[in-house]
Structure formats: C-alpha cells, structure tokens
Design a protein around this motif. Structure first.
Motif, PDB file in Angstrom:
ATOM      1  N   SER A  66       1.754  -8.481   4.793  1.00  0.00           N
ATOM      2  CA  SER A  66       2.567  -7.914   3.602  1.00  0.00           C
ATOM      3  C   SER A  66       3.747  -7.312   4.083  1.00  0.00           C
ATOM      4  CB  SER A  66       1.784  -7.129   2.627  1.00  0.00           C
ATOM      5  OG  SER A  66       2.483  -6.331   1.573  1.00  0.00           O
ATOM      6  N   PHE A  67       3.568  -6.238   4.872  1.00  0.00           N
ATOM      7  CA  PHE A  67       4.759  -5.500   5.455  1.00  0.00           C
ATOM      8  C   PHE A  67       5.666  -6.314   6.203  1.00  0.00           C
ATOM      9  CE2 PHE A  67       6.756  -2.390   8.485  1.00  0.00           C
ATOM     10  CZ  PHE A  67       7.269  -1.576   7.498  1.00  0.00           C
ATOM     11  N   HIS A  68       5.358  -7.473   6.860  1.00  0.00           N
ATOM     12  CA  HIS A  68       6.236  -8.557   7.359  1.00  0.00           C
ATOM     13  C   HIS A  68       7.140  -9.222   6.642  1.00  0.00           C
ATOM     14  CE1 HIS A  68       7.572 -10.839  10.635  1.00  0.00           C
ATOM     15  NE2 HIS A  68       7.171 -12.123  10.093  1.00  0.00           N
ATOM     16  N   ALA A  69       6.382  -9.805   5.583  1.00  0.00           N
ATOM     17  CA  ALA A  69       7.112 -10.327   4.531  1.00  0.00           C
ATOM     18  C   ALA A  69       8.330  -9.493   3.842  1.00  0.00           C
ATOM     19  CB  ALA A  69       6.233 -10.934   3.376  1.00  0.00           C
ATOM     20  N   HIS A  70       8.001  -8.320   3.520  1.00  0.00           N
ATOM     21  CA  HIS A  70       8.987  -7.434   2.954  1.00  0.00           C
ATOM     22  C   HIS A  70       8.345  -6.048   3.031  1.00  0.00           C
ATOM     23  CE1 HIS A  70      12.204  -5.616   0.264  1.00  0.00           C
ATOM     24  NE2 HIS A  70      12.708  -6.883   0.349  1.00  0.00           N
ATOM     25  N   TRP A  71       9.046  -5.200   3.544  1.00  0.00           N
ATOM     26  CA  TRP A  71       8.639  -3.677   3.765  1.00  0.00           C
ATOM     27  C   TRP A  71       8.688  -2.991   2.607  1.00  0.00           C
ATOM     28  CZ3 TRP A  71      12.002   0.621   3.115  1.00  0.00           C
ATOM     29  CH2 TRP A  71      13.185   0.307   3.000  1.00  0.00           C
ATOM     30  N   LEU A  72       9.220  -3.377   1.360  1.00  0.00           N
ATOM     31  CA  LEU A  72       9.018  -2.643   0.104  1.00  0.00           C
ATOM     32  C   LEU A  72       7.918  -3.242  -0.730  1.00  0.00           C
ATOM     33  CD1 LEU A  72      12.947  -2.341  -0.805  1.00  0.00           C
ATOM     34  CD2 LEU A  72      11.184  -0.408  -0.424  1.00  0.00           C
ATOM     35  N   GLY A  73       7.163  -4.329  -0.280  1.00  0.00           N
ATOM     36  CA  GLY A  73       5.902  -4.683  -0.977  1.00  0.00           C
ATOM     37  C   GLY A  73       5.017  -3.476  -1.616  1.00  0.00           C
ATOM     38  N   ILE A  74       4.518  -2.630  -0.765  1.00  0.00           N
ATOM     39  CA  ILE A  74       3.685  -1.672  -1.342  1.00  0.00           C
ATOM     40  C   ILE A  74       4.281  -0.718  -2.105  1.00  0.00           C
ATOM     41  CG2 ILE A  74       2.291   0.231  -0.587  1.00  0.00           C
ATOM     42  CD1 ILE A  74       1.904  -1.370   2.172  1.00  0.00           C
ATOM     43  N   PRO A  75       5.432  -0.137  -2.058  1.00  0.00           N
ATOM     44  CA  PRO A  75       6.017   0.730  -2.944  1.00  0.00           C
ATOM     45  C   PRO A  75       6.220  -0.154  -4.493  1.00  0.00           C
ATOM     46  CG  PRO A  75       7.347   1.057  -1.157  1.00  0.00           C
ATOM     47  CD  PRO A  75       6.343   0.038  -0.824  1.00  0.00           C
ATOM     48  N   VAL A  76       6.808  -1.401  -4.350  1.00  0.00           N
ATOM     49  CA  VAL A  76       7.021  -2.093  -5.627  1.00  0.00           C
ATOM     50  C   VAL A  76       5.848  -2.320  -6.374  1.00  0.00           C
ATOM     51  CG1 VAL A  76       7.915  -4.304  -6.313  1.00  0.00           C
ATOM     52  CG2 VAL A  76       9.185  -3.127  -4.874  1.00  0.00           C
ATOM     53  N   LEU A  77       4.537  -2.610  -5.665  1.00  0.00           N
ATOM     54  CA  LEU A  77       3.401  -2.708  -6.363  1.00  0.00           C
ATOM     55  C   LEU A  77       2.934  -1.619  -6.797  1.00  0.00           C
ATOM     56  CD1 LEU A  77       1.005  -4.784  -7.224  1.00  0.00           C
ATOM     57  CD2 LEU A  77      -0.080  -3.793  -4.902  1.00  0.00           C
ATOM     58  N   GLY A  78       2.987  -0.568  -6.250  1.00  0.00           N
ATOM     59  CA  GLY A  78       2.862   0.839  -6.833  1.00  0.00           C
ATOM     60  C   GLY A  78       3.434   1.075  -8.108  1.00  0.00           C
ATOM     61  N   GLY A  79       4.864   0.959  -8.079  1.00  0.00           N
ATOM     62  CA  GLY A  79       5.706   1.113  -9.216  1.00  0.00           C
ATOM     63  C   GLY A  79       5.352   0.146 -10.401  1.00  0.00           C
ATOM     64  N   LEU A  80       5.187  -1.215 -10.133  1.00  0.00           N
ATOM     65  CA  LEU A  80       4.805  -2.093 -11.262  1.00  0.00           C
ATOM     66  C   LEU A  80       3.363  -1.620 -11.688  1.00  0.00           C
ATOM     67  CD1 LEU A  80       5.659  -5.478  -9.666  1.00  0.00           C
ATOM     68  CD2 LEU A  80       6.685  -4.271 -11.501  1.00  0.00           C
ATOM     69  N   LEU A  81       2.630  -1.226 -10.969  1.00  0.00           N
ATOM     70  CA  LEU A  81       1.154  -0.713 -11.589  1.00  0.00           C
ATOM     71  C   LEU A  81       1.432   0.665 -12.496  1.00  0.00           C
ATOM     72  CD1 LEU A  81      -1.233  -1.217  -8.519  1.00  0.00           C
ATOM     73  CD2 LEU A  81      -0.864  -2.622 -10.632  1.00  0.00           C
ATOM     74  N   TYR A  82       2.418   1.350 -12.029  1.00  0.00           N
ATOM     75  CA  TYR A  82       2.634   2.502 -12.887  1.00  0.00           C
ATOM     76  C   TYR A  82       3.321   2.277 -14.153  1.00  0.00           C
ATOM     77  CZ  TYR A  82       4.775   6.973 -14.121  1.00  0.00           C
ATOM     78  OH  TYR A  82       4.941   8.121 -15.015  1.00  0.00           O
ATOM     79  N   ARG A  83       4.188   1.277 -14.179  1.00  0.00           N
ATOM     80  CA  ARG A  83       4.808   0.883 -15.140  1.00  0.00           C
ATOM     81  C   ARG A  83       3.992   0.218 -16.311  1.00  0.00           C
ATOM     82  NH1 ARG A  83       8.578   1.977 -18.533  1.00  0.00           N
ATOM     83  NH2 ARG A  83       9.499  -0.008 -19.828  1.00  0.00           N
ATOM     84  N   ILE A  84       2.947  -0.565 -15.683  1.00  0.00           N
ATOM     85  CA  ILE A  84       2.096  -1.168 -16.860  1.00  0.00           C
ATOM     86  C   ILE A  84       1.178  -0.114 -17.284  1.00  0.00           C
ATOM     87  CG2 ILE A  84      -0.218  -2.485 -16.774  1.00  0.00           C
ATOM     88  CD1 ILE A  84       1.104  -4.478 -14.539  1.00  0.00           C
TER      89      ILE A  84
END
Length: 100
Positions: A66-84
């Motif tokens: 995940s970190f190799h694919a894009h280093w912002l993946g973890i924060p973006v997932l957290g932001g999307l879960l917070y938005r939901i």
C-alpha cells in the motif's frame, strides 16, 4: 431542502460503494478493466490509480505494498472513513442564520 438531503445521501452512498469496490478488487491484477482516463490514453502511472491500489492493498492487509503504491493511501482511507462517519451522523444541532 430535498436537494440538500439528496446530495448528502448521494455522497454517503457513493463513498461506501467506492470503498466496497476497492475492498473486493485485486490490486495486484493488471488485467482488470479501468475507467481511468490517463490509463486509457496510454499513461502507465496515475496518482488516482495509485491511491486506489493503495487503499485496496490496505483492505487486503498488505501495508508495505500500500505504501509502495501511494504513500497517501493510509491518510486518504482515514479521511474517507471520517467523511462517511460525519455524513452518517444525524445533524441535530445546526446553526442556521436564516432561521432567526
């Protein structure tokens, strides 16, 4: 008023469906169909696809990929879960300047 609720629930359903789709896709598979306009134009790298792959790897428990694919993946997932979470909560107390 109906439009406000429609927009809110449309966004809520959109993000939930998007995350479910990412959870059930195989991020390592390169033979999948893509709606990415950059990929359809022949570009090999797209920041949006990288985020999608990163989130999909996270759902599969592969944090390193995940970190190799894009280093912002973890924060973006957290932001999307917070938005939901914020969209799903009922808004009981809301200040509205028009209703004085």
């Amino acid at each position: 008023m109906i439009r406000k609720y429609f927009n809110r629930y449309f966004e809520l359903i959109f993000w939930i469906v998007a995350l479910i789709c990412l959870a059930f896709t195989n991020p390592a598979g390169e033979s999948h169909f893509s709606l990415c306009p950059l990929k359809l134009l022949g570009f090999t790298w797209c920041p949006g696809c990288g985020l999608g792959h990163a989130i999909s790897y996270l759902f599969h428990g592969d944090i390193k990929s995940s970190f190799h694919a894009h280093w912002l993946g973890i924060p973006v997932l957290g932001g999307l879960l917070y938005r939901i979470y914020t969209l799903a909560l009922p808004r009981k107390y809301r200040f509205n300047a028009d209703n004085r």
